[in-house]
Design a protein around this motif. Structure first.
Motif, short mmCIF file in Angstrom:
data_model
loop_
_atom_site.label_atom_id
_atom_site.label_comp_id
_atom_site.label_asym_id
_atom_site.label_seq_id
_atom_site.Cartn_x
_atom_site.Cartn_y
_atom_site.Cartn_z
N ILE A 4 0.64 -1.23 0.39
CA ILE A 4 -0.10 0.07 -0.12
C ILE A 4 0.73 0.95 0.38
N VAL A 5 -0.12 2.20 -0.71
CA VAL A 5 1.45 3.16 -1.18
C VAL A 5 -0.27 4.56 -1.30
N HIS A 6 0.28 5.30 0.48
CA HIS A 6 1.16 5.70 0.47
C HIS A 6 -0.21 5.60 2.14
N PRO A 7 0.43 5.29 4.17
CA PRO A 7 -0.91 4.71 4.72
C PRO A 7 -1.09 5.63 5.01
N ASP A 56 8.90 -5.07 -5.56
CA ASP A 56 9.95 -6.58 -5.54
C ASP A 56 8.78 -8.13 -4.96
N GLU A 57 8.93 -7.38 -3.08
CA GLU A 57 7.96 -8.72 -2.76
C GLU A 57 6.30 -8.33 -2.49
N CYS A 58 5.70 -7.20 -3.41
CA CYS A 58 4.16 -7.58 -3.11
C CYS A 58 3.62 -8.29 -4.57
N ASP A 59 2.77 -8.90 -4.66
CA ASP A 59 2.26 -9.45 -5.88
C ASP A 59 0.76 -8.54 -5.87
N ILE A 60 0.53 -7.69 -5.35
CA ILE A 60 -0.65 -6.60 -5.34
C ILE A 60 -0.73 -4.87 -4.49
N VAL A 61 0.02 -3.96 -5.51
CA VAL A 61 -0.07 -2.48 -4.87
C VAL A 61 -1.95 -1.96 -5.26
N LEU A 62 -1.40 -1.32 -3.75
CA LEU A 62 -2.77 -0.56 -3.49
C LEU A 62 -2.27 0.74 -3.50
N SER A 63 -2.62 1.83 -4.73
CA SER A 63 -2.65 3.14 -3.96
C SER A 63 -3.93 4.24 -3.55
N ILE A 64 -3.16 4.72 -2.87
CA ILE A 64 -4.35 5.60 -1.77
C ILE A 64 -4.30 6.90 -1.38
N CYS A 65 -3.34 7.36 -2.12
CA CYS A 65 -3.23 8.93 -1.26
C CYS A 65 -3.72 9.58 -1.97
N PRO A 66 -2.46 11.45 -2.02
CA PRO A 66 -3.95 12.47 -2.35
C PRO A 66 -3.62 12.98 -3.47
N ASP A 86 -5.29 1.94 -8.52
CA ASP A 86 -5.22 2.86 -8.23
C ASP A 86 -6.47 3.57 -7.42
N LEU A 87 -6.92 3.81 -6.24
CA LEU A 87 -7.76 4.08 -5.65
C LEU A 87 -8.03 5.52 -5.59
N ASN A 88 -7.62 6.41 -6.42
CA ASN A 88 -7.86 7.56 -5.96
C ASN A 88 -8.98 8.17 -6.00
N ALA A 89 -8.94 9.40 -5.43
CA ALA A 89 -9.92 10.37 -6.28
C ALA A 89 -9.28 11.28 -7.50
N VAL A 90 -9.80 10.31 -9.14
CA VAL A 90 -9.21 11.36 -9.80
C VAL A 90 -10.28 11.02 -11.47
#
Length: 265
Positions: A4-7, A56-66, A86-90
């Protein structure tokens, strides 16, 4: 492991939903401040230190940032071969642009507060692998719903929904400020109490929300304007609301503070 980027407040709460399911969730502490580190520790996240190691270590990455950082965050993951959500407000167009930076992409939009309580928050998803992301949240307070295979659909829904919640907050602040500028604010509030009895309290709440969150809502409202333009509608609505929040700024907690800043006093 899920990355997760970024908490921030929302991201940490979403990550905690996954940790509570028994999943390992990683984050990258490089360049993050003490508040973010504290949220990550409280959520039980594993520190991968850098975004490169996270990838490198994660099979899934969730982006929750400004939202203003959404594209840059995706660019940091350029070449990532796992599933990037990408779970952001765009806007839908921005979401599509984000998807161009990664091989496997899911578009998402979160509606509601940080998901600590069941039923308060929905995660809408779109893309060929949207069901994979939705399945992560089975049995958690965050309700995930797949809209379909077309990336951009989830962002479109988020933007159109937020046009009402955040756009009307900006409009109420502008109305109260204009009324004060012309010396008719008390008369306006009295009329509201007769004909629109919810608006006095809503305008107070709008000010509190703007002072707490308007610094990041401003960019979101610009994205809402872009969304309206993509639908061949005027973009000025979103741009004007973005300016309202930008002028209100950050800090303070009452209507007078917000109005004073909008009036430039």
């Amino acid at each position: 492991m899920i990355g997760i980027v970024h908490p921030g407040q929302m991201g940490a709460a979403v990550a905690k939903n996954l940790v509570d399911r028994g999943l390992q969730v990683g984050w990258a502490s490089a360049g993050r401040g003490p508040d973010t580190r504290g949220r990550a520790a409280a959520a039980g996240l594993i520190d991968c230190e850098t975004v490169a190691r996270l990838a490198d270590e994660c099979d899934i990455v969730l982006s929750i940032c400004p939202p203003h950082a959404a594209v840059e965050t995706a660019q940091q993951l350029r070449g990532y071969t796992g599933l990037y959500a990408d779970l952001n407000a765009v806007s839908p167009t921005t979401a599509t642009h984000i998807g161009e930076h990664v091989d496997r992409f899911v578009d998402g939009g979160i509606i509601g507060p940080p998901p600590h309580t069941d039923g308060t928050t929905r995660l809408y998803l779109a893309g060929d692998e949207a069901h994979t992301i939705a399945a992560l949240f089975d049995g958690t307070p965050l309700r995930a719903q797949v809209l379909g295979p077309q990336p951009g659909d989830a962002s479109a829904l988020k933007m159109i929904y937020a046009a009402w919640t955040k756009g009307t907050a900006a409009m109420l602040l502008a109305i109260r400020t204009a009324a004060r500028s012309f010396g008719v604010e008390d008369a306006l509030v009295e009329e509201w109490e007769i004909s629109q009895p919810t608006l006095p309290a809503r305008s107070e709440q709008a000010a509190q929300s703007a002072l707490a969150n308007g610094w990041r809502w401003a960019f979101e409202l610009e994205e809402i304007g872009h969304t309206f333009a993509e639908a061949d509608l005027p973009a000025g609505f979103g741009a004007a609301a973005a300016e309202i929040f930008g002028r209100v700024g950050r800090g303070g907690d009452d209507l007078d503070t917000a109005i004073t800043r909008l009036m430039g006093d």
